[in-house]
Scaffold this active site. Structure first.
Site, mmCIF file in Angstrom:
data_model
loop_
_atom_site.group_PDB
_atom_site.id
_atom_site.type_symbol
_atom_site.label_atom_id
_atom_site.label_comp_id
_atom_site.label_asym_id
_atom_site.label_seq_id
_atom_site.Cartn_x
_atom_site.Cartn_y
_atom_site.Cartn_z
ATOM 1 N N HIS A 69 41.857 35.174 -47.456
ATOM 2 C CA HIS A 69 42.620 34.573 -46.044
ATOM 3 C C HIS A 69 42.540 35.190 -44.973
ATOM 4 C CE1 HIS A 69 45.184 31.619 -44.330
ATOM 5 N NE2 HIS A 69 46.037 32.393 -44.114
ATOM 6 N N TYR A 93 49.525 22.433 -51.848
ATOM 7 C CA TYR A 93 49.481 23.642 -52.632
ATOM 8 C C TYR A 93 50.682 24.301 -52.360
ATOM 9 C CZ TYR A 93 47.763 26.305 -48.563
ATOM 10 O OH TYR A 93 47.673 26.846 -47.309
ATOM 11 N N GLU A 94 51.372 24.147 -51.390
ATOM 12 C CA GLU A 94 52.754 24.789 -51.159
ATOM 13 C C GLU A 94 53.730 24.279 -51.896
ATOM 14 O OE1 GLU A 94 53.241 25.979 -46.790
ATOM 15 O OE2 GLU A 94 52.263 24.267 -46.511
ATOM 16 N N HIS A 141 50.309 29.552 -39.657
ATOM 17 C CA HIS A 141 50.979 28.359 -39.184
ATOM 18 C C HIS A 141 52.343 28.819 -38.600
ATOM 19 C CE1 HIS A 141 48.128 25.813 -41.384
ATOM 20 N NE2 HIS A 141 47.900 26.796 -42.072
ATOM 21 N N HIS A 176 50.959 21.780 -46.646
ATOM 22 C CA HIS A 176 50.110 21.626 -47.725
ATOM 23 C C HIS A 176 50.271 21.121 -48.916
ATOM 24 C CE1 HIS A 176 48.514 24.612 -44.712
ATOM 25 N NE2 HIS A 176 47.297 24.241 -45.010
ATOM 26 N N ASN A 219 33.762 30.817 -43.578
ATOM 27 C CA ASN A 219 33.108 31.692 -44.496
ATOM 28 C C ASN A 219 32.348 30.736 -45.161
ATOM 29 O OD1 ASN A 219 36.166 30.529 -45.661
ATOM 30 N ND2 ASN A 219 34.571 30.522 -47.263
ATOM 31 N N MET A 224 41.574 22.679 -47.942
ATOM 32 C CA MET A 224 42.706 22.332 -48.833
ATOM 33 C C MET A 224 43.625 21.503 -48.024
ATOM 34 S SD MET A 224 43.237 26.170 -50.437
ATOM 35 C CE MET A 224 42.065 27.282 -50.874
ATOM 36 N N SER A 225 43.141 20.831 -46.984
ATOM 37 C CA SER A 225 43.849 20.166 -46.255
ATOM 38 C C SER A 225 43.295 18.621 -45.589
ATOM 39 C CB SER A 225 44.553 20.633 -44.975
ATOM 40 O OG SER A 225 43.366 21.013 -44.310
ATOM 41 N N SER A 242 45.097 26.340 -39.675
ATOM 42 C CA SER A 242 45.117 27.748 -39.900
ATOM 43 C C SER A 242 44.352 28.398 -38.681
ATOM 44 C CB SER A 242 44.372 28.276 -40.926
ATOM 45 O OG SER A 242 44.899 28.235 -42.306
ATOM 46 N N ALA A 272 40.634 24.976 -41.166
ATOM 47 C CA ALA A 272 39.733 25.701 -41.344
ATOM 48 C C ALA A 272 39.041 25.429 -42.731
ATOM 49 C CB ALA A 272 40.218 27.197 -41.516
#
Ligand code: HPA
Length: 269
Positions: free
Chosen positions: A244, A85-86, A61, A83, A233, A209-210, A30, A113
């Site tokens: 995001h 989650y997609e 992306h 990902h 963060n 998440m990756s 990201s 990230a």
């Protein structure tokens, strides 16, 4: 078609486009995809034009494959990854790494990230190891024996020699490079504060998440791996709220340093 047929079809397609003998695969997370714009003698392909390739749907992306020269190395850079989650099956999430291997890449540099557990926004963290909390494993299913063994060793997934080099290079550049354990979840929710407290106890320094699926596939086939997280963060419970936009904003702020570091490391690997 089987997975191996798909890998071969995509490999042949890319070779016909001139993507010959890349050494390093680069997976740019990201907001970090800009590094691919510095690739010289570039051949650029849209994901939509590549057979068997997934599609990128996340803001930040780009969805392009960029091949060419970076820091004197032949690289194959992914501007945007797939990902879990997609809704992508793990086979799609990790397909680019399979193809990198098939094309001849001996190494992969993965970036992301991530939320910091201890480390704060703006930190660059070299990944020393990971904890797989995605709830699955991309190697579940028939093993591709031509790529690697049924039960791969993950003891040195994040290649020690590469980590040492990265620290040397960061030191020479005067860039602060922390090191820690990346814990990978499925997303798309950010974690709860209770989850982050639990992950801290488990030994995680960053959460995202990756990366975990791609590194498992790379390690399976004996590829060397260098992983770097851009901490965008404080993880849940350590700051008021997560979004995001902040992730994109912080990657924008540190991308200059990030690009400089990766290019300098590449020349030394
Ligand atoms: N959690 C999970 N993924 C992330 C985060 C986070 O706090 N920040 C950026 N990606």
């Amino acid at each position: 078609m089987s997975l191996i047929d798909n890998i071969n079809e995509t490999k042949v397609f890319l070779e016909e486009k001139g993507l010959i003998a890349p050494e390093f695969g680069l997976i740019l997370g990201s907001g970090l995809g800009e590094l691919a714009e510095e690739v010289e003698n570039a051949i650029v392909l849209d994901y939509g034009d590549i057979p068997n390739w997934g599609q990128s749907t996340v803001v930040g992306h780009a969805g392009k494959l960029v091949y060419g020269d970076l820091a004197g190395r032949k690289v194959l850079a992914l501007q945007g990854r797939f990902h879990f989650y997609e809704g992508n099956p793990m086979e799609v999430v990790t397909f680019p790494v399979r193809v990198m291997k098939a094309l001849g890449c001996h190494s992969v540099i993965v970036t992301n990230a991530a939320g910091g557990i201890g480390y704060g926004p703006g930190t660059l963290m070299l990944i020393s190891d990971h904890i797989n909390m995605t709830g699955t494993n991309p190697l579940i299913g028939e093993n591709l024996d031509d790529f690697g063994p049924r039960f791969p060793d993950m003891s040195d997934a994040y290649t020690k020699a590469y980590r040492e080099k990265a620290h040397d290079v960061a030191g020479k550049l005067g860039v602060t490079l922390e090191e820690g354990v990346y814990l990978g979840c499925s997303g798309p929710t950010y974690e709860t504060p209770a989850e982050i407290r639990a992950f801290k106890t488990l030994g995680a320094d960053a959460v995202g998440m990756s990366t975990v699926p791609e590194v498992i596939i790379a390690a399976h086939s004996g590829m060397k791996v260098l992983g770097i997280s851009a901490i965008t963060n404080f993880a849940a419970g350590f700051q008021a709220e997560l979004n995001h936009e902040e992730v994109v904003e912080v990657t924008q702020r540190i991308k200059g340093e990030f690009k400089h570091l990766i290019k300098s490391i590449l020349t030394e690997l």
